[in-house]
Design a protein around this motif. Structure first.
Motif, PDB file in Angstrom:
ATOM      1  N   UNK A 282      29.311  31.369  21.955  1.00 17.99           N
ATOM      2  CA  UNK A 282      30.217  30.261  22.202  1.00 17.99           C
ATOM      3  C   UNK A 282      29.714  29.460  23.392  1.00 17.99           C
ATOM      4  N   UNK A 283      30.219  28.258  23.507  1.00 17.67           N
ATOM      5  CA  UNK A 283      29.806  27.370  24.587  1.00 17.67           C
ATOM      6  C   UNK A 283      30.397  27.865  25.903  1.00 17.67           C
ATOM      7  N   UNK A 284      29.609  27.787  26.973  1.00 17.83           N
ATOM      8  CA  UNK A 284      30.054  28.251  28.277  1.00 17.83           C
ATOM      9  C   UNK A 284      31.099  27.286  28.838  1.00 17.83           C
ATOM     10  N   UNK A 285      32.236  27.818  29.237  1.00 17.50           N
ATOM     11  CA  UNK A 285      33.344  27.010  29.739  1.00 17.50           C
ATOM     12  C   UNK A 285      33.349  27.085  31.258  1.00 17.50           C
ATOM     13  N   UNK A 286      33.281  25.926  31.921  1.00 21.12           N
ATOM     14  CA  UNK A 286      33.331  25.862  33.373  1.00 21.12           C
ATOM     15  C   UNK A 286      34.750  25.547  33.816  1.00 21.12           C
ATOM     16  N   UNK A 287      35.042  25.827  35.095  1.00 19.23           N
ATOM     17  CA  UNK A 287      36.392  25.592  35.591  1.00 19.23           C
ATOM     18  C   UNK A 287      36.643  24.109  35.806  1.00 19.23           C
ATOM     19  N   UNK A 288      37.913  23.732  35.695  1.00 16.96           N
ATOM     20  CA  UNK A 288      38.340  22.359  35.916  1.00 16.96           C
ATOM     21  C   UNK A 288      39.354  22.351  37.057  1.00 16.96           C
ATOM     22  N   UNK A 289      39.985  21.214  37.298  1.00 14.51           N
ATOM     23  CA  UNK A 289      41.011  21.135  38.332  1.00 14.51           C
ATOM     24  C   UNK A 289      42.179  22.027  37.948  1.00 14.51           C
ATOM     25  N   UNK A 290      42.676  22.782  38.917  1.00 12.31           N
ATOM     26  CA  UNK A 290      43.798  23.669  38.656  1.00 12.31           C
ATOM     27  C   UNK A 290      43.390  24.996  38.050  1.00 12.31           C
ATOM     28  N   UNK A 291      42.081  25.266  38.009  1.00 10.79           N
ATOM     29  CA  UNK A 291      41.578  26.535  37.468  1.00 10.79           C
ATOM     30  C   UNK A 291      40.673  27.180  38.498  1.00 10.79           C
ATOM     31  N   UNK A 292      40.490  28.484  38.381  1.00  5.39           N
ATOM     32  CA  UNK A 292      39.671  29.223  39.329  1.00  5.39           C
ATOM     33  C   UNK A 292      39.046  30.418  38.624  1.00  5.39           C
ATOM     34  N   UNK A 293      37.860  30.831  39.090  1.00  2.36           N
ATOM     35  CA  UNK A 293      37.231  32.049  38.594  1.00  2.36           C
ATOM     36  C   UNK A 293      37.817  33.233  39.368  1.00  2.36           C
ATOM     37  N   UNK A 294      37.938  34.371  38.696  1.00  2.00           N
ATOM     38  CA  UNK A 294      38.479  35.558  39.353  1.00  2.00           C
ATOM     39  C   UNK A 294      37.852  36.805  38.759  1.00  2.00           C
ATOM     40  N   UNK A 295      37.936  37.900  39.517  1.00  2.00           N
ATOM     41  CA  UNK A 295      37.484  39.201  39.040  1.00  2.00           C
ATOM     42  C   UNK A 295      38.684  40.129  39.035  1.00  2.00           C
ATOM     43  N   UNK A 296      38.885  40.820  37.929  1.00  2.00           N
ATOM     44  CA  UNK A 296      40.047  41.688  37.758  1.00  2.00           C
ATOM     45  C   UNK A 296      39.898  42.907  38.663  1.00  2.00           C
ATOM     46  N   UNK A 297      40.924  43.151  39.478  1.00  2.00           N
ATOM     47  CA  UNK A 297      40.927  44.332  40.338  1.00  2.00           C
ATOM     48  C   UNK A 297      41.520  45.533  39.615  1.00  2.00           C
ATOM     49  N   UNK A 298      42.680  45.326  38.991  1.00  2.00           N
ATOM     50  CA  UNK A 298      43.307  46.423  38.246  1.00  2.00           C
ATOM     51  C   UNK A 298      44.280  45.855  37.235  1.00  2.00           C
ATOM     52  N   UNK A 299      44.484  46.639  36.183  1.00  2.00           N
ATOM     53  CA  UNK A 299      45.448  46.274  35.153  1.00  2.00           C
ATOM     54  C   UNK A 299      46.796  46.859  35.539  1.00  2.00           C
ATOM     55  N   UNK A 300      47.851  46.064  35.349  1.00  2.00           N
ATOM     56  CA  UNK A 300      49.184  46.485  35.755  1.00  2.00           C
ATOM     57  C   UNK A 300      50.069  46.853  34.576  1.00  2.00           C
ATOM     58  N   UNK A 301      49.697  46.487  33.382  1.00  2.00           N
ATOM     59  CA  UNK A 301      50.537  46.733  32.225  1.00  2.00           C
ATOM     60  C   UNK A 301      51.458  45.558  31.974  1.00  2.00           C
ATOM     61  N   UNK A 302      52.095  45.556  30.817  1.00  2.00           N
ATOM     62  CA  UNK A 302      53.010  44.497  30.416  1.00  2.00           C
ATOM     63  C   UNK A 302      52.317  43.131  30.380  1.00  2.00           C
ATOM     64  N   UNK A 303      51.036  43.120  30.030  1.00  2.00           N
ATOM     65  CA  UNK A 303      50.310  41.856  29.924  1.00  2.00           C
ATOM     66  C   UNK A 303      50.010  41.216  31.257  1.00  2.00           C
ATOM     67  N   UNK A 304      49.882  42.025  32.306  1.00  2.00           N
ATOM     68  CA  UNK A 304      49.603  41.492  33.632  1.00  2.00           C
ATOM     69  C   UNK A 304      48.418  42.215  34.251  1.00  2.00           C
ATOM     70  N   UNK A 305      47.763  41.555  35.203  1.00  2.00           N
ATOM     71  CA  UNK A 305      46.676  42.171  35.946  1.00  2.00           C
ATOM     72  C   UNK A 305      46.642  41.574  37.354  1.00  2.00           C
ATOM     73  N   UNK A 306      45.981  42.275  38.236  1.00  2.00           N
ATOM     74  CA  UNK A 306      45.789  41.792  39.593  1.00  2.00           C
ATOM     75  C   UNK A 306      44.334  41.384  39.715  1.00  2.00           C
ATOM     76  N   UNK A 307      44.094  40.156  40.186  1.00  2.30           N
ATOM     77  CA  UNK A 307      42.732  39.632  40.248  1.00  2.30           C
ATOM     78  C   UNK A 307      42.474  38.991  41.605  1.00  2.30           C
ATOM     79  N   UNK A 308      41.217  39.103  42.048  1.00  2.00           N
ATOM     80  CA  UNK A 308      40.783  38.464  43.280  1.00  2.00           C
ATOM     81  C   UNK A 308      39.995  37.215  42.894  1.00  2.00           C
ATOM     82  N   UNK A 309      40.536  36.068  43.255  1.00  2.00           N
ATOM     83  CA  UNK A 309      39.875  34.809  42.939  1.00  2.00           C
ATOM     84  C   UNK A 309      38.713  34.582  43.906  1.00  2.00           C
ATOM     85  N   UNK A 310      37.815  33.664  43.557  1.00  2.00           N
ATOM     86  CA  UNK A 310      36.652  33.434  44.407  1.00  2.00           C
ATOM     87  C   UNK A 310      37.023  32.672  45.674  1.00  2.00           C
TER      88      UNK A 310
END
Length: 164
Positions: free
Chosen positions: A24-52
């Motif tokens: 697929x085509x590589x998608x870059x971030x736009x205004x109002x978006x940020x790259x992040x790395x997942x720290x841990x999964x919390x359950x219920x469709x949620x996760x904790x992430x550290x943004x750049x």
């Protein structure tokens, strides 16, 4: 005996995973978006992430990705920032601390997971300079206090066995 009125069982719900083998085509971030790395999964469709931008955010996995795209700790994701939440936090800060204007956001900001990058896409983002050099890719669980290079296992030599 009741009639079967459904269109299939759980195998139909699983569907076909046709998008895995295609590039697929590589998608870059736009205004109002940020790259992040997942720290841990919390359950219920949620996760904790550290943004750049060094802000820890509580991320909600959108329904389109839920149970279709599996996210694990250490994955690189694209998150959409919630502008309406920033305005509320900013108004509260200004209300209580009229003389103190802070541009820092709290550590409990919320965001929505838009996209999960595959490992090769994450390497490309790092090569293009979109991700910082200090971010570690493909290492699974991310420890914030990890010094690297150290082994976390205990090595017992032959001398210890002889003493027992």
């Amino acid at each position: 005996m009741p009639k079967n009125k459904g269109k299939g069982g759980k195998n139909r719900k699983r569907g076909k995973n046709e998008a895995d083998d295609e590039k697929r085509e590589l998608v870059f971030k736009e205004d109002g978006q940020e790259y992040a790395q997942v720290l841990r999964m919390l359950g219920n469709g949620r996760c904790e992430a550290m943004c750049i931008d060094n802000v820890k955010r509580l991320c909600h996995i959108r329904g389109k990705m839920h149970k279709k795209v599996w996210i694990a700790a250490g994955d690189i994701i694209l998150v959409g920032l919630r502008d309406y939440q920033f305005m509320v936090v900013y108004e509260i800060v200004v209300f209580f601390f009229c003389n103190f204007m802070s541009d820092e956001r709290g550590q409990d900001d919320k965001a929505d997971v838009i996209l999960k990058y595959m490992p090769d896409e994450a390497r490309l983002l790092k090569a293009y300079g979109e991700l910082p050099d200090n971010i570690r890719l493909n290492e699974g669980v991310v420890d914030e206090d990890d010094e690297g290079g150290e082994d976390d296992y205990v090595d017992f030599g032959d001398e210890d066995i002889d003493k027992i």
